[in-house]
Each structure stands twice: as structure tokens, then as C-alpha cells.
Write a protein that holds these residues in place. Structure first.
Motif, PDB file in Angstrom:
ATOM      1  N   GLN A   1      -1.404   8.434  -4.401  1.00 47.64           N
ATOM      2  CA  GLN A   1      -2.584   8.602  -5.183  1.00 47.64           C
ATOM      3  C   GLN A   1      -3.639   9.152  -4.591  1.00 47.64           C
ATOM      4  O   GLN A   1      -4.594   9.794  -5.158  1.00 47.64           O
ATOM      5  CB  GLN A   1      -3.037   7.178  -5.756  1.00 47.64           C
ATOM      6  N   THR A   2      -3.696   8.922  -3.220  1.00 50.19           N
ATOM      7  CA  THR A   2      -4.788   9.368  -2.465  1.00 50.19           C
ATOM      8  C   THR A   2      -4.961  11.110  -2.439  1.00 50.19           C
ATOM      9  O   THR A   2      -6.040  11.473  -2.288  1.00 50.19           O
ATOM     10  CB  THR A   2      -5.153   8.881  -1.069  1.00 50.19           C
ATOM     11  N   GLU A   3      -3.633  11.858  -2.632  1.00 50.54           N
ATOM     12  CA  GLU A   3      -3.422  13.198  -2.667  1.00 50.54           C
ATOM     13  C   GLU A   3      -3.434  13.820  -4.023  1.00 50.54           C
ATOM     14  O   GLU A   3      -3.307  14.865  -4.038  1.00 50.54           O
ATOM     15  CB  GLU A   3      -2.368  13.490  -1.842  1.00 50.54           C
ATOM     16  N   ALA A   4      -3.739  12.872  -5.081  1.00 52.64           N
ATOM     17  CA  ALA A   4      -3.568  13.418  -6.234  1.00 52.64           C
ATOM     18  C   ALA A   4      -4.706  14.346  -6.634  1.00 52.64           C
ATOM     19  O   ALA A   4      -6.043  14.300  -6.557  1.00 52.64           O
ATOM     20  CB  ALA A   4      -3.617  12.231  -7.315  1.00 52.64           C
TER      21      ALA A   4
ATOM     22  N   ARG B   1      -1.093  21.678 -10.585  1.00 54.36           N
ATOM     23  CA  ARG B   1      -1.609  22.184  -9.042  1.00 54.36           C
ATOM     24  C   ARG B   1      -1.617  20.764  -8.259  1.00 54.36           C
ATOM     25  O   ARG B   1      -1.944  20.889  -7.068  1.00 54.36           O
ATOM     26  CB  ARG B   1      -2.860  22.847  -8.866  1.00 54.36           C
ATOM     27  N   CYS B   2      -0.811  19.778  -8.755  1.00 48.52           N
ATOM     28  CA  CYS B   2      -0.948  18.562  -7.973  1.00 48.52           C
ATOM     29  C   CYS B   2       0.199  18.354  -6.904  1.00 48.52           C
ATOM     30  O   CYS B   2       1.328  18.484  -7.398  1.00 48.52           O
ATOM     31  CB  CYS B   2      -0.851  17.337  -8.982  1.00 48.52           C
ATOM     32  N   PRO B   3      -0.138  18.212  -5.640  1.00 49.61           N
ATOM     33  CA  PRO B   3       0.776  17.947  -4.689  1.00 49.61           C
ATOM     34  C   PRO B   3       1.791  16.831  -4.856  1.00 49.61           C
ATOM     35  O   PRO B   3       2.766  16.524  -4.328  1.00 49.61           O
ATOM     36  CB  PRO B   3       0.198  17.978  -3.618  1.00 49.61           C
ATOM     37  N   VAL B   4       1.152  15.565  -5.553  1.00 50.86           N
ATOM     38  CA  VAL B   4       1.923  14.480  -5.728  1.00 50.86           C
ATOM     39  C   VAL B   4       2.391  14.391  -7.341  1.00 50.86           C
ATOM     40  O   VAL B   4       2.696  13.155  -7.698  1.00 50.86           O
ATOM     41  CB  VAL B   4       1.135  13.231  -5.553  1.00 50.86           C
TER      42      VAL B   4
ATOM     43  N   GLU C   1       0.830  -1.178  -0.162  1.00 55.46           N
ATOM     44  CA  GLU C   1      -0.195   0.178  -0.032  1.00 55.46           C
ATOM     45  C   GLU C   1       0.592   1.270  -0.015  1.00 55.46           C
ATOM     46  O   GLU C   1       0.390   2.315  -0.648  1.00 55.46           O
ATOM     47  CB  GLU C   1      -0.974  -0.012   1.395  1.00 55.46           C
ATOM     48  N   TYR C   2       1.728   1.408   0.675  1.00 54.79           N
ATOM     49  CA  TYR C   2       2.771   2.475   0.669  1.00 54.79           C
ATOM     50  C   TYR C   2       3.189   2.913  -0.461  1.00 54.79           C
ATOM     51  O   TYR C   2       3.594   4.067  -0.971  1.00 54.79           O
ATOM     52  CB  TYR C   2       4.005   2.349   1.666  1.00 54.79           C
ATOM     53  N   LEU C   3       3.217   2.040  -1.719  1.00 54.53           N
ATOM     54  CA  LEU C   3       3.939   2.349  -2.985  1.00 54.53           C
ATOM     55  C   LEU C   3       2.782   3.202  -3.690  1.00 54.53           C
ATOM     56  O   LEU C   3       2.923   3.849  -4.613  1.00 54.53           O
ATOM     57  CB  LEU C   3       4.024   1.153  -3.665  1.00 54.53           C
ATOM     58  N   TRP C   4       1.325   3.304  -3.064  1.00 51.00           N
ATOM     59  CA  TRP C   4       0.237   3.699  -3.714  1.00 51.00           C
ATOM     60  C   TRP C   4      -0.159   4.872  -3.195  1.00 51.00           C
ATOM     61  O   TRP C   4      -1.184   5.389  -3.570  1.00 51.00           O
ATOM     62  CB  TRP C   4      -0.726   2.487  -4.156  1.00 51.00           C
TER      63      TRP C   4
END
Length: 95
Positions: A18-21, A55-58, A12-15
Motif C-alpha cells: 500500500q505504501t507504493e499505491a 498507472r499503479c505499480p501495485v 506489516e508485510y501483508l500491507w
């Protein structure tokens, strides 16, 4: 067919990034062109997708992922598939 053997495992840490995209929850059609789309329509869609990426933080994590797995389609990390291929080509030549 995409070679999924390059994809990282299910950790999960690899993905988590994406929750902040900024694109999370947006329609995928904004980032992936329909078959046969060319010219002004494709350029306009790519520009709209890149505005979201700006504007994406990731953004960096997204681009890193797309380059690592050689994502063949869509705008990832602010780059189109053609831009990612041209960026990766010199890297493959020196590897």
C-alpha cells in the motif's frame, strides 16, 4: 456489516504494498461512491478511479487483496465492486 474475520492479521508485510499505491494520498471519494450515486456520475467517477489504477505499480496486489477479503465497496485494483463480484462468482461455484 463487513465480515472482518476474512481479513489477514496485522503482519506489516501483508500491507507493505500500500505504501507504493498510486492512490496513496488521494481523496477516498474518488474510489468510493456516495450513497445513491448512479448513472453517468457514477460511471465518470469509476473511470477516473480506474485511470489512477492503470498507472499503479501495485495494482495486482491491490486486486488480490480485494478479492481475498471480498471487499464490498469501491474501486480496488482497477475493478469496481460489481466487476469483482462477477469475477469471483465463477471461482466460488467451482470451490
Amino acid at each position: 456489516m463487513t465480515n472482518v474475520s476474512r481479513l489477514p492479521g496485522p503482519a506489516e508485510y501483508l500491507w507493505q504494498w500500500q505504501t507504493e499505491a498510486a492512490c496513496r494520498g488521494l481523496e477516498p471519494e474518488r474510489f468510493f461512491h456516495p450513497e445513491g450515486e448512479r448513472g453517468d456520475d457514477r460511471a465518470a467517477r469509476d473511470r477516473a478511479a480506474k485511470r489512477v489504477c492503470e498507472r499503479c505499480p501495485v495494482r495486482a496486489q491491490c486486486l488480490r487483496h480485494a478479492l481475498r477479503v471480498q471487499e464490498p465497496y469501491g474501486v480496488w485494483g482497477g475493478l469496481t465492486e460489481e466487476e469483482r463480484r462477477s469475477l469471483a462468482s465463477p471461482l466460488r461455484a467451482t470451490a
